[in-house]
Design an enzyme around this catalytic site. Structure first.
Site, PDB file in Angstrom:
ATOM      1  N   ASP A  60      16.147   6.334   1.555  1.00  0.00           N
ATOM      2  CA  ASP A  60      17.002   5.418   2.319  1.00  0.00           C
ATOM      3  C   ASP A  60      17.978   4.627   1.452  1.00  0.00           C
ATOM      4  N   ARG A 114      19.076  -0.324   9.832  1.00  0.00           N
ATOM      5  CA  ARG A 114      18.390  -0.711   8.603  1.00  0.00           C
ATOM      6  C   ARG A 114      19.401  -0.657   7.458  1.00  0.00           C
ATOM      7  N   ALA A 162       0.845  -1.199   0.000  1.00  0.00           N
ATOM      8  CA  ALA A 162       0.000   0.000   0.000  1.00  0.00           C
ATOM      9  C   ALA A 162       0.877   1.245   0.000  1.00  0.00           C
ATOM     10  N   ILE A 213      14.899   2.892  17.072  1.00  0.00           N
ATOM     11  CA  ILE A 213      13.714   2.037  17.117  1.00  0.00           C
ATOM     12  C   ILE A 213      13.648   1.288  18.442  1.00  0.00           C
ATOM     13  N   GLU A 228      22.721  -3.195  24.411  1.00  0.00           N
ATOM     14  CA  GLU A 228      23.389  -2.268  23.491  1.00  0.00           C
ATOM     15  C   GLU A 228      24.885  -2.577  23.459  1.00  0.00           C
ATOM     16  N   HIS A 249       4.403  33.243  25.689  1.00  0.00           N
ATOM     17  CA  HIS A 249       4.457  32.772  27.079  1.00  0.00           C
ATOM     18  C   HIS A 249       3.101  32.189  27.464  1.00  0.00           C
ATOM     19  N   ALA A 300      12.478   9.974   6.914  1.00  0.00           N
ATOM     20  CA  ALA A 300      11.410  10.199   5.944  1.00  0.00           C
ATOM     21  C   ALA A 300      11.474  11.599   5.338  1.00  0.00           C
ATOM     22  N   THR A 316       7.702   2.290   4.029  1.00  0.00           N
ATOM     23  CA  THR A 316       8.011   1.868   5.392  1.00  0.00           C
ATOM     24  C   THR A 316       7.392   2.860   6.374  1.00  0.00           C
TER      25      THR A 316
HETATM   26  P1  FAD Z   1      10.528   3.442   2.101  1.00  0.00           P
HETATM   27  O1  FAD Z   1       9.612   4.186   2.984  1.00  0.00           O
HETATM   28  O2  FAD Z   1      11.205   2.250   2.643  1.00  0.00           O
HETATM   29  O3  FAD Z   1       9.682   3.049   0.813  1.00  0.00           O
HETATM   30  C1  FAD Z   1      10.196   2.252  -0.188  1.00  0.00           C
HETATM   31  C2  FAD Z   1       9.043   1.631  -0.939  1.00  0.00           C
HETATM   32  O4  FAD Z   1       9.565   0.973  -2.072  1.00  0.00           O
HETATM   33  C3  FAD Z   1       8.289   0.578  -0.121  1.00  0.00           C
HETATM   34  O5  FAD Z   1       6.913   0.881  -0.092  1.00  0.00           O
HETATM   35  C4  FAD Z   1       8.555  -0.733  -0.872  1.00  0.00           C
HETATM   36  O6  FAD Z   1       7.435  -1.605  -0.869  1.00  0.00           O
HETATM   37  C5  FAD Z   1       8.821  -0.201  -2.276  1.00  0.00           C
HETATM   38  N1  FAD Z   1       9.622  -1.112  -3.087  1.00  0.00           N
HETATM   39  C6  FAD Z   1      10.846  -1.602  -2.815  1.00  0.00           C
HETATM   40  N2  FAD Z   1      11.228  -2.431  -3.801  1.00  0.00           N
HETATM   41  C7  FAD Z   1      10.233  -2.454  -4.707  1.00  0.00           C
HETATM   42  C8  FAD Z   1      10.022  -3.129  -5.926  1.00  0.00           C
HETATM   43  N3  FAD Z   1      10.916  -3.960  -6.442  1.00  0.00           N
HETATM   44  N4  FAD Z   1       8.857  -2.928  -6.580  1.00  0.00           N
HETATM   45  C9  FAD Z   1       7.910  -2.119  -6.075  1.00  0.00           C
HETATM   46  N5  FAD Z   1       8.055  -1.441  -4.921  1.00  0.00           N
HETATM   47  C10 FAD Z   1       9.198  -1.614  -4.259  1.00  0.00           C
HETATM   48  N6  FAD Z   1      11.859   8.291   9.907  1.00  0.00           N
HETATM   49  C11 FAD Z   1      11.559   9.528  10.341  1.00  0.00           C
HETATM   50  O7  FAD Z   1      11.922  10.508   9.685  1.00  0.00           O
HETATM   51  N7  FAD Z   1      10.834   9.721  11.494  1.00  0.00           N
HETATM   52  C12 FAD Z   1      10.397   8.689  12.242  1.00  0.00           C
HETATM   53  O8  FAD Z   1       9.752   8.896  13.279  1.00  0.00           O
HETATM   54  C13 FAD Z   1      10.706   7.366  11.811  1.00  0.00           C
HETATM   55  N8  FAD Z   1      10.285   6.309  12.504  1.00  0.00           N
HETATM   56  C14 FAD Z   1      10.548   5.049  12.044  1.00  0.00           C
HETATM   57  C15 FAD Z   1      10.092   3.968  12.783  1.00  0.00           C
HETATM   58  C16 FAD Z   1      10.337   2.686  12.349  1.00  0.00           C
HETATM   59  C17 FAD Z   1       9.826   1.519  13.157  1.00  0.00           C
HETATM   60  C18 FAD Z   1      11.044   2.479  11.133  1.00  0.00           C
HETATM   61  C19 FAD Z   1      11.279   1.092  10.624  1.00  0.00           C
HETATM   62  C20 FAD Z   1      11.507   3.544  10.395  1.00  0.00           C
HETATM   63  C21 FAD Z   1      11.274   4.846  10.843  1.00  0.00           C
HETATM   64  N9  FAD Z   1      11.724   5.954  10.159  1.00  0.00           N
HETATM   65  C22 FAD Z   1      11.447   7.214  10.613  1.00  0.00           C
HETATM   66  C23 FAD Z   1      12.509   5.827   8.910  1.00  0.00           C
HETATM   67  C24 FAD Z   1      11.601   6.063   7.680  1.00  0.00           C
HETATM   68  O9  FAD Z   1      10.553   5.113   7.699  1.00  0.00           O
HETATM   69  C25 FAD Z   1      12.407   5.956   6.408  1.00  0.00           C
HETATM   70  O10 FAD Z   1      13.497   6.833   6.460  1.00  0.00           O
HETATM   71  C26 FAD Z   1      11.556   6.316   5.194  1.00  0.00           C
HETATM   72  O11 FAD Z   1      10.425   5.498   5.105  1.00  0.00           O
HETATM   73  C27 FAD Z   1      12.373   6.217   3.914  1.00  0.00           C
HETATM   74  O12 FAD Z   1      11.593   6.530   2.821  1.00  0.00           O
HETATM   75  P2  FAD Z   1      11.885   5.936   1.369  1.00  0.00           P
HETATM   76  O13 FAD Z   1      10.860   6.541   0.470  1.00  0.00           O
HETATM   77  O14 FAD Z   1      13.308   6.100   1.030  1.00  0.00           O
HETATM   78  O15 FAD Z   1      11.683   4.363   1.498  1.00  0.00           O
HETATM   79  P1  NAD Z   2      19.987   2.756  14.964  1.00  0.00           P
HETATM   80  O1  NAD Z   2      21.173   2.891  14.102  1.00  0.00           O
HETATM   81  O2  NAD Z   2      19.283   3.967  15.423  1.00  0.00           O
HETATM   82  O3  NAD Z   2      20.377   1.948  16.283  1.00  0.00           O
HETATM   83  C1  NAD Z   2      20.986   0.703  16.249  1.00  0.00           C
HETATM   84  C2  NAD Z   2      21.638   0.455  17.595  1.00  0.00           C
HETATM   85  O4  NAD Z   2      21.996  -0.903  17.662  1.00  0.00           O
HETATM   86  C3  NAD Z   2      22.903   1.271  17.815  1.00  0.00           C
HETATM   87  O5  NAD Z   2      22.847   1.884  19.061  1.00  0.00           O
HETATM   88  C4  NAD Z   2      24.017   0.223  17.713  1.00  0.00           C
HETATM   89  O6  NAD Z   2      25.133   0.542  18.523  1.00  0.00           O
HETATM   90  C5  NAD Z   2      23.302  -1.007  18.214  1.00  0.00           C
HETATM   91  N1  NAD Z   2      23.842  -2.285  17.735  1.00  0.00           N
HETATM   92  C6  NAD Z   2      24.284  -2.590  16.500  1.00  0.00           C
HETATM   93  N2  NAD Z   2      24.640  -3.909  16.444  1.00  0.00           N
HETATM   94  C7  NAD Z   2      24.402  -4.428  17.669  1.00  0.00           C
HETATM   95  C8  NAD Z   2      24.532  -5.721  18.243  1.00  0.00           C
HETATM   96  N3  NAD Z   2      24.987  -6.740  17.520  1.00  0.00           N
HETATM   97  N4  NAD Z   2      24.185  -5.897  19.540  1.00  0.00           N
HETATM   98  C9  NAD Z   2      23.710  -4.858  20.267  1.00  0.00           C
HETATM   99  N5  NAD Z   2      23.555  -3.608  19.777  1.00  0.00           N
HETATM  100  C10 NAD Z   2      23.886  -3.401  18.496  1.00  0.00           C
HETATM  101  O7  NAD Z   2      19.019   1.737  14.185  1.00  0.00           O
HETATM  102  P2  NAD Z   2      17.477   1.392  14.380  1.00  0.00           P
HETATM  103  O8  NAD Z   2      17.023   1.732  15.732  1.00  0.00           O
HETATM  104  O9  NAD Z   2      17.321   0.010  13.878  1.00  0.00           O
HETATM  105  O10 NAD Z   2      16.788   2.370  13.359  1.00  0.00           O
HETATM  106  C11 NAD Z   2      17.141   2.340  11.975  1.00  0.00           C
HETATM  107  C12 NAD Z   2      16.986   3.686  11.351  1.00  0.00           C
HETATM  108  O11 NAD Z   2      15.604   3.999  11.200  1.00  0.00           O
HETATM  109  C13 NAD Z   2      17.542   4.839  12.174  1.00  0.00           C
HETATM  110  O12 NAD Z   2      18.924   4.998  12.010  1.00  0.00           O
HETATM  111  C14 NAD Z   2      16.792   5.989  11.618  1.00  0.00           C
HETATM  112  O13 NAD Z   2      17.410   6.411  10.433  1.00  0.00           O
HETATM  113  C15 NAD Z   2      15.438   5.390  11.305  1.00  0.00           C
HETATM  114  N6  NAD Z   2      14.470   5.702  12.391  1.00  0.00           N
HETATM  115  C16 NAD Z   2      14.194   6.992  12.696  1.00  0.00           C
HETATM  116  C17 NAD Z   2      13.311   7.294  13.698  1.00  0.00           C
HETATM  117  C18 NAD Z   2      13.015   8.724  14.006  1.00  0.00           C
HETATM  118  O14 NAD Z   2      13.361   9.570  13.205  1.00  0.00           O
HETATM  119  N7  NAD Z   2      12.376   9.029  15.129  1.00  0.00           N
HETATM  120  C19 NAD Z   2      12.689   6.301  14.412  1.00  0.00           C
HETATM  121  C20 NAD Z   2      12.987   4.986  14.103  1.00  0.00           C
HETATM  122  C21 NAD Z   2      13.872   4.702  13.075  1.00  0.00           C
END
Ligand code: FAD
Ligand code: NAD
Length: 464
Positions: free
Chosen positions: A311, A272, A38, A186, A205, A443, A319, A42
């Site tokens: 990404d 990731r 959809a 995460i 960690e 304020h 995002a 991500t």
């Molecule tokens: P994505 O969002 O990964 O989108 C890529 C799309 O490409 C997907 O829908 C996938 O299905 C599609 N795709 C891939 N290969 C193909 C193919 N072969 N054919 C068709 N479609 C395909 N970032 C923030 O800024 N703030 C946050 O609070 C935040 N929280 C997060 C929490 C979690 C749990 C996770 C996992 C990530 C979080 N992120 C956050 C990171 C954020 O989700 C990503 O940085 C962002 O989604 C990247 O956008 P993108 O468009 O590059 O890729």
């Molecule tokens: P992260 O890079 O934020 O954290 C990974 C952590 O795992 C680090 O602290 C690292 O030292 C530790 N680590 C690595 N290998 C390990 C091991 N073998 N054993 C124990 N600890 C280990 O990665 P994430 O939390 O998976 O998130 C991935 C990415 O998604 C982020 O870097 C960010 O870009 C994006 N994200 C953003 C938000 C937000 O903007 N609020 C929220 C969630 C995710």
């Protein structure tokens, strides 16, 4: 099926891809976007939005627990309960509404959405496996926006018990014992939420502190809250794998001793990696930058008219970076003169308390050769923070000592994510300390802490 020809083909409808598509549509470019899930990527389906929904639910529940526990503010309730299945259903409802919203915006801007997994057969052609057969799309420009996926540890493969954030966002029960491997974004966002919902949480960690990408001062209030919540944090600790009886996670502790931590679920959040497999990278002649697709400051790849955003192109994997790149590329294809020249990309971690980082930290500024002035204002001295029971944390401003140009702003505290907009604006507008200090901040708000931090750097804070 008859091939589709178009001006712009976008592979991936995450925040990078769908924003590129909307902007391309607005600019009148004939645009097709492909995704196998959809629209929203991500971020919308299994990332930013669902995680923030679950964090909100956990916060509301914790508030109710706090009231039942004799809250000082005079509100009391009976012992609250949480029905996780209903919480997940509510979260799914938000995701669905936003999926529909993105699809609607694509339609409104005359973008064709092709549902299915696509594979590039060269730099111009994509073959998509749809429900009704293979659809070939031939485009003048291709934007790769395939995003990223969770890193799997070779000794801790994902299964029913060892899960990634995707599964953690749709649990049917709150685990009694949850071990989180990785104390980054995460792991801490979801680990804290799970603890508030009732799980016993241990964070493992590998580094010497949590959120190692931030400076230590910023993460102290988060560490303090983890202790208050009763989350066990094991630093300098290595995950080794599931124990032989599969009752928990085997770890090597900081002192070298081995231990097993009881776990119903093991949430692996160790980063990731860019999604560079499954879409035909090997059929193309793209220069890579390590594991990422290499791009220049216009998101151009090494192939003519092939662009990459989000990404799949590098850090920070956020995002809003993907969206900004998507908008830019659509405008460049439409003939505009654009490049990615942002002063900063704000980063917000939705832990409790929240953390905001914009621009350079004091150490980064010094390492870049600047002589700096810093000003830090604690929320304990901010009236609004007291009224919100959110006195933990601070705002810190980093500026050049010679001309007071602001280089970076950081904050940690309850609800500070919303301050990130003002911080980023200050940096993009080239603000000096005097500009922030001279702007009337309403304020009582937490934003007064921002103004006071600038005043403090200038040597005349008023409220401390
Ligand atoms: P994505 O969002 O990964 O989108 C890529 C799309 O490409 C997907 O829908 C996938 O299905 C599609 N795709 C891939 N290969 C193909 C193919 N072969 N054919 C068709 N479609 C395909 N970032 C923030 O800024 N703030 C946050 O609070 C935040 N929280 C997060 C929490 C979690 C749990 C996770 C996992 C990530 C979080 N992120 C956050 C990171 C954020 O989700 C990503 O940085 C962002 O989604 C990247 O956008 P993108 O468009 O590059 O890729
Ligand atoms: P992260 O890079 O934020 O954290 C990974 C952590 O795992 C680090 O602290 C690292 O030292 C530790 N680590 C690595 N290998 C390990 C091991 N073998 N054993 C124990 N600890 C280990 O990665 P994430 O939390 O998976 O998130 C991935 C990415 O998604 C982020 O870097 C960010 O870009 C994006 N994200 C953003 C938000 C937000 O903007 N609020 C929220 C969630 C995710």
């Amino acid at each position: 099926m008859k091939p589709i020809t178009c001006k712009v083909l976008i592979l991936g409808a995450g925040p990078g891809g769908y924003v590129a598509a909307i902007r391309a549509g607005q600019l009148g470019l004939d645009t097709v976007i492909v995704d196998g899930q959809a629209p929203g990527g991500t971020c919308l389906n299994v990332g930013c939005i669902p995680s923030k929904a679950m964090i909100h639910a956990a916060d509301e529940f914790e508030k109710a627990v706090h009231f039942a526990d004799n809250s000082p503010i005079g509100v009391s309730v009976q012992k609250p309960e949480i029905d996780i299945a209903k919480t997940v259903e509510w979260k799914d409802g938000i995701v669905k509404r936003l999926n529909g919203g993105v699809a609607g915006l694509l339609r409104k801007n005359k973008v064709k959405l092709v549902e299915g997994w696509g594979r590039m057969s060269d730099g111009k052609t994509c073959v998509v496996k749809t429900d009704t057969g293979e659809q070939t799309i031939i485009a003048e420009h291709v934007i790769l926006a395939t995003g990223s996926e969770a890193v799997e540890l070779p000794f801790l493969k994902f299964n029913d018990k060892v899960i990634s954030s995707t599964e953690a966002l749709s649990l049917s029960d709150i685990p009694s014992d949850l071990v989180v491997v990785g104390g980054g974004y995460i792991g801490l966002e979801l680990g804290i939420a799970m603890r508030k919902m009732g799980a016993n949480v241990t964070v493992v960690e590998a580094m010497e502190r949590i959120l190692p990408q931030y400076d230590a001062e910023l993460t102290k209030p988060v560490m303090k809250k983890l202790e208050q919540l009763g989350v066990t944090v094991l630093l300098n600790t290595k995950a080794l794998g599931e124990d032989s009886k599969q009752t928990g996670l085997k770890v090597e502790l900081a002192d070298g001793a081995e231990n097993t931590i009881k776990a119903d679920k093991i949430l692996v959040t160790v980063g990731r990696r860019p999604k560079t497999e499954g879409w035909g990278l090997e059929e193309m002649d793209l220069t890579m930058d390590g594991k990422f697709v290499q791009i220049d400051d216009q998101s151009k790849t090494s192939m003519r008219n092939v662009w990459a955003i989000g990404d799949v192109t590098g850090e920070p994997m956020l995002a809003h970076r993907a969206m900004a790149q998507g908008e830019m590329v659509a405008e460049i294809i439409a003939g505009e003169n654009r490049s990615f020249d942002k002063v900063c990309i704000p980063a917000v971690c939705f832990t409790d308390p929240e953390v905001v980082v914009v621009g350079l930290s004091p150490d980064e500024a010094k390492a870049a050769g600047y002589e700096i002035k810093t000003g830090m204002f604690p929320f304990a001295a901010n009236g609004r923070s007291m009224t919100m029971e959110a006195e933990e944390g601070f705002v810190r401003v980093v500026a050049r000592a010679d001309n007071h140009l602001v280089l970076g702003i950081q904050a940690v505290g309850g609800g500070v994510s919303e301050l990130s907009a003002g911080f980023a604006l200050a940096l993009e507008m080239g603000a000096r300390l005097e500009d922030i200090a001279g702007t009337i901040h309403a304020h009582p708000t937490q934003s007064e802490g921002f103004q006071e931090a600038a005043l403090k750097a200038l040597g005349h804070a008023l409220h401390i």
